[in-house]
Design a protein around this motif. Structure first.
Motif, mmCIF file in Angstrom:
data_model
loop_
_atom_site.group_PDB
_atom_site.id
_atom_site.type_symbol
_atom_site.label_atom_id
_atom_site.label_comp_id
_atom_site.label_asym_id
_atom_site.label_seq_id
_atom_site.Cartn_x
_atom_site.Cartn_y
_atom_site.Cartn_z
ATOM 1 N N LYS A 178 39.907 52.517 24.138
ATOM 2 C CA LYS A 178 39.092 52.023 25.380
ATOM 3 C C LYS A 178 39.386 50.677 26.255
ATOM 4 O O LYS A 178 39.839 50.258 27.037
ATOM 5 N N ARG A 180 42.150 49.060 25.061
ATOM 6 C CA ARG A 180 43.940 48.337 25.079
ATOM 7 C C ARG A 180 44.149 49.625 26.623
ATOM 8 O O ARG A 180 44.790 48.780 27.264
ATOM 9 N N GLU A 181 42.980 50.737 27.057
ATOM 10 C CA GLU A 181 43.429 51.040 27.703
ATOM 11 C C GLU A 181 42.951 50.104 29.614
ATOM 12 O O GLU A 181 43.645 49.804 30.606
ATOM 13 N N GLU A 182 41.439 49.666 29.544
ATOM 14 C CA GLU A 182 40.899 48.139 30.440
ATOM 15 C C GLU A 182 42.297 46.624 29.853
ATOM 16 O O GLU A 182 42.721 46.332 31.662
ATOM 17 N N ARG A 184 45.153 47.182 29.560
ATOM 18 C CA ARG A 184 47.402 47.609 30.485
ATOM 19 C C ARG A 184 46.588 47.614 31.992
ATOM 20 O O ARG A 184 46.905 47.394 32.726
ATOM 21 N N SER A 185 45.424 48.441 31.733
ATOM 22 C CA SER A 185 45.033 48.577 33.740
ATOM 23 C C SER A 185 45.278 46.957 34.126
ATOM 24 O O SER A 185 45.361 46.608 35.794
ATOM 25 N N LYS A 186 44.534 46.273 33.840
ATOM 26 C CA LYS A 186 44.756 44.771 34.086
ATOM 27 C C LYS A 186 45.429 43.674 34.149
ATOM 28 O O LYS A 186 46.032 43.273 34.537
ATOM 29 N N GLY A 187 46.863 44.675 33.298
ATOM 30 C CA GLY A 187 48.236 44.137 33.808
ATOM 31 C C GLY A 187 48.506 42.737 32.470
ATOM 32 O O GLY A 187 49.133 42.118 32.279
ATOM 33 N N HIS A 190 51.473 44.780 27.821
ATOM 34 C CA HIS A 190 52.670 46.010 28.628
ATOM 35 C C HIS A 190 53.855 45.998 27.659
ATOM 36 O O HIS A 190 53.508 45.139 26.724
ATOM 37 N N THR A 203 39.895 36.175 34.322
ATOM 38 C CA THR A 203 40.330 37.291 33.838
ATOM 39 C C THR A 203 39.920 37.970 32.947
ATOM 40 O O THR A 203 39.704 39.040 33.329
ATOM 41 N N LEU A 207 37.181 41.312 32.294
ATOM 42 C CA LEU A 207 36.921 42.835 32.205
ATOM 43 C C LEU A 207 35.698 43.235 31.611
ATOM 44 O O LEU A 207 34.885 42.182 30.441
ATOM 45 N N TYR A 209 34.431 46.730 30.579
ATOM 46 C CA TYR A 209 33.888 47.227 29.402
ATOM 47 C C TYR A 209 34.554 45.961 27.248
ATOM 48 O O TYR A 209 33.472 46.720 26.676
#
Length: 368
Positions: A178, A180-182, A184-187, A190, A203, A207, A209
């Protein structure tokens, strides 16, 4: 002074250096063919962070290792009974402190003489400048005392929390995914790499989570069990009168265990701090991993930033596995840590999240 040392601007300048120290350390962990003792290595990591980043000392690795060993002797004996006998822990602690002060004095003198190549103001720079602003040149003894205080503040509790963080990510792979997903979603993450320039202080603070994960680690595994306060005026508590001038101890751990706002207190559940639940928002003193009131821990923002930077690197660039059959028991003294230190095998990852073997040159990393 300490508000300047841990201000938003100061933390922003420390962040790239903290990242370098963490990256370098994780490369070394991943290149070791044997499992590492996470708690012991986390102590080395946080000590190195304090020396190289917070204080800006340019101490060679070999000398840094010796200084770390002396510092450990000091910390191990700092709470000994003050019985001054030849082989007592108290005497060993005093000797370690004297050796440590000599090493720090040498580092301070070298720092004062060599100001070239500086690209940020570290905590010691701020301490020295603050003295000058108030018309008071700090003595060498004051600088040594301030330096030792800063190392102590940045060291033991952060090493404990770092170890607890790694253990919980091992126990809860869904939490790691989860995270890692956050990213990725915030750029930020990648193709298995942290995007260059993506990790600024604002930044990281955004975050949500990640913030929940760090909060939950500090709730369930608060490094320090409690603190002391002096009673400023006589008061009554549950029918007992507590006189002015007495010392009282408050328990952080018992507060977290019994606070009515927390549901299923023994369960590691970062989502309890999410927007839907916000279990830390009800009441001032239900959640206090850094203490509370006017004497809350001044270094809490640095500690949380370090833990977040470590979590991001772990989620982005490492694969790690428990090297023992079962998870170790936890001891609470002198700070929370696994009894065996937590044995973990780390593997490096390439940009496609595949396991790689790192060479000796990868261990060198960037200098700070």
């Amino acid at each position: 002074v300490f508000s300047k040392i841990f201000s938003h601007e100061a933390l922003e300048s420390y962040l790239p250096k903290i990242q370098l120290v963490i990256k370098d350390t994780l490369r070394a962990w991943s290149s070791d063919p044997e499992p590492i003792n996470v708690y012991h290595e986390a102590q080395k990591l946080t000590f190195r962070m304090a020396i190289r980043v917070l204080l800006g000392f340019r101490i060679p690795d070999e000398e840094l290792g010796r200084l770390f060993e002396v510092y450990q002797q000091f910390v191990e004996n700092v709470f000994s009974l003050p019985v001054d006998l030849p082989f007592s822990g108290y005497r060993r602690g005093i000797r370690a402190r004297e050796t440590l002060q000599k090493g720090l004095e040498k580092a301070i003198q070298e720092k004062l003489q060599n100001t070239q190549g500086k690209d940020y103001a570290d905590a010691l720079d701020i301490l020295i400048e603050s003295g000058k602003e108030h018309g008071k040149e700090l003595t060498m003894q004051e600088l040594k005392d301030g330096t030792l205080e800063l190392i102590f503040a940045a060291y033991a509790t952060t090493a404990s929390a770092s170890t607890s963080l790694i253990m919980q990510l091992l126990k809860h792979p869904r939490v790691l995914e989860k995270l890692r997903e956050e990213l990725r979603s915030k750029g930020i993450l990648h193709n298995g790499c942290i995007c260059e320039g993506s990790l600024r202080l604002d930044t990281i603070n955004g975050l949500q989570y990640l913030d929940c994960v760090i909060k939950e680690v500090l709730r369930l595994f608060t490094p320090i069990s409690g603190g002391y306060r002096t009673v400023l005026q006589t008061f009554e508590l549950d029918g007992f009168q507590i006189p002015k001038g007495w010392s009282v101890m408050y328990s952080i751990r018992d507060t977290h265990d019994t606070a009515p706002v927390f549901k299923d207190v023994d369960v590691f559940d970062p989502d309890r701090f999410g927007q839907g639940r916000s279990e830390d928002k009800d009441g001032r003193f239900h959640y206090l991993p850094f203490g509370g009131g006017v004497r809350t821990c001044l270094g809490k923002h640095l500690a949380k930033l370090f833990l977040k930077a470590l979590a991001i690197e772990l989620a982005s660039t490492s694969r790690f596995e428990l090297a023992t059959r079962t998870f170790p028991k936890i001891t609470l003294v002198p700070v929370v840590h696994p009894v065996d230190g937590l044995k973990v095998k780390f593997f490096g990852l390439d940009s496609n999240q595949n396991e790689i073997l790192t060479g000796t040159d990868a261990m060198l990393g960037a200098t700070v």
